[in-house]
Design an enzyme around this catalytic site. Structure first.
Site, PDB file in Angstrom:
ATOM      1  CB  THR A 178      -1.763   0.670  11.690  1.00 38.43           C
ATOM      2  OG1 THR A 178      -1.129   1.919  11.971  1.00 38.43           O
ATOM      3  CG2 THR A 178      -2.901   0.440  12.673  1.00 38.43           C
ATOM      4  CE1 TYR A 236       9.536  11.305   0.494  1.00 38.67           C
ATOM      5  CE2 TYR A 236      10.483  10.351   2.474  1.00 38.67           C
ATOM      6  CZ  TYR A 236       9.615  10.285   1.404  1.00 38.67           C
ATOM      7  OH  TYR A 236       8.819   9.165   1.238  1.00 38.67           O
ATOM      8  N   GLY A 290       0.819  -1.208   0.000  1.00 41.25           N
ATOM      9  CA  GLY A 290       0.000   0.000   0.000  1.00 41.25           C
ATOM     10  C   GLY A 290       0.845   1.247   0.000  1.00 41.25           C
ATOM     11  N   GLY A 299       1.073   6.003   3.986  1.00 39.36           N
ATOM     12  CA  GLY A 299      -0.094   6.461   4.729  1.00 39.36           C
ATOM     13  C   GLY A 299      -1.331   5.587   4.595  1.00 39.36           C
ATOM     14  N   GLY A 340      -1.750   2.629   5.940  1.00 36.26           N
ATOM     15  CA  GLY A 340      -2.003   1.864   7.167  1.00 36.26           C
ATOM     16  C   GLY A 340      -1.311   0.516   7.237  1.00 36.26           C
ATOM     17  CE  LYS A 341       3.418   0.175   3.412  1.00 40.74           C
ATOM     18  NZ  LYS A 341       2.969   1.588   3.491  1.00 40.74           N
ATOM     19  CG  ASP A 363       5.191  -2.209   6.897  1.00 41.20           C
ATOM     20  OD1 ASP A 363       4.777  -1.839   5.793  1.00 41.20           O
ATOM     21  OD2 ASP A 363       5.299  -1.447   7.874  1.00 41.20           O
ATOM     22  NE  ARG A 364       5.934   0.236   0.531  1.00 38.55           N
ATOM     23  CZ  ARG A 364       5.873   1.460   1.057  1.00 38.55           C
ATOM     24  NH1 ARG A 364       6.924   1.999   1.607  1.00 38.55           N
ATOM     25  NH2 ARG A 364       4.739   2.122   1.042  1.00 38.55           N
ATOM     26  CD  GLU A 392       9.289   0.201   3.603  1.00 36.98           C
ATOM     27  OE1 GLU A 392       9.605   0.130   2.414  1.00 36.98           O
ATOM     28  OE2 GLU A 392       8.312   0.839   4.011  1.00 36.98           O
TER      29      GLU A 392
END
Length: 204
Positions: free
Chosen positions: A15, A43, A7, A10, A12-13, A78-79, A31
């Site tokens: 969480t 960034y 996803g 932001g 929600g991955k 997570d990812r 991650e």
């Protein structure tokens, strides 16, 4: 079993990863964000730090896959390494942050890595609109994320849709989270676990 949570930023991955692991007694694999030595620099100056950032994520995700393969228990990641490449790296290339030379080197490394591993048993894709993503990013308040542009999130969303529905060859469970508050609302979390239960027990 290896389950990946996919996803946009932001969505929600993290969480959901924590909540699923608590609910099912699974093992989380997160991650490497806060400990990534390049992310804040990226960034601030995407073109300068893009290759460094992408290589760091690639080696971290490959290491995760190798370690997950050794587990006898279910691991939630997570990812995945796949979206890292087909969404984020591809987007950086399209934005001109990654040169063709660096992209070719990166993709050769990625292909050699993924020839050695299997797809996750299934992937959960958290589909979310840009306004939903922005609201979550603002809510969690990471300083380096506050400069992320709407255009950047929009481009990532388009690439996620293309990745999930056109490029990824593994099994995917898609959940639109725009109208779900699974962190605060138990019934919304049950919507997700019910779908997972049906998938796990072969009722799809």
């Amino acid at each position: 079993m290896h389950i990946a949570i996919a996803g946009n930023i932001g969505s929600g991955k993290t969480t959901l990863t924590k909540m699923l692991c608590k609910h099912y007694n699974w093992i989380p694999r997160f991650e490497e964000i806060d400990n990534n030595p390049y992310i804040e620099d990226y960034y601030k100056d995407m073109k300068r730090w893009c290759f460094n950032l992408e290589i760091f994520f690639l080696k971290h995700r490959f290491r995760d896959i190798l370690e997950i393969a050794k587990h006898k228990d279910t691991v939630v990641q997570d990812r995945s390494i796949y979206e890292g490449v087909y969404v984020f790296t591809a987007n950086n290339r399209a934005m001109g942050n990654l040169s063709e030379r660096d992209f070719d080197t990166y993709m050769e490394l990625f292909e050699q890595m993924t020839n050695l591993v299997d797809y996750p048993d299934f992937m959960i894709y958290l589909q979310a609109s840009v306004p939903h993503l922005v609201a979550n990013i603002q809510k969690r308040g990471r300083d380096y994320e506050q400069t992320i542009s709407i255009e950047y999130l929009t481009n990532l969303n388009k690439r996620y849709e293309d990745f999930i529905f056109n490029k990824y060859k593994g099994k995917v469970l898609t959940i639109n989270v725009d109208n779900l508050d699974f962190k605060e609302n138990p019934s919304d979390f049950s919507v997700i676990t019910d779908k997972i239960d049906r998938l796990l027990f072969g009722l799809f």
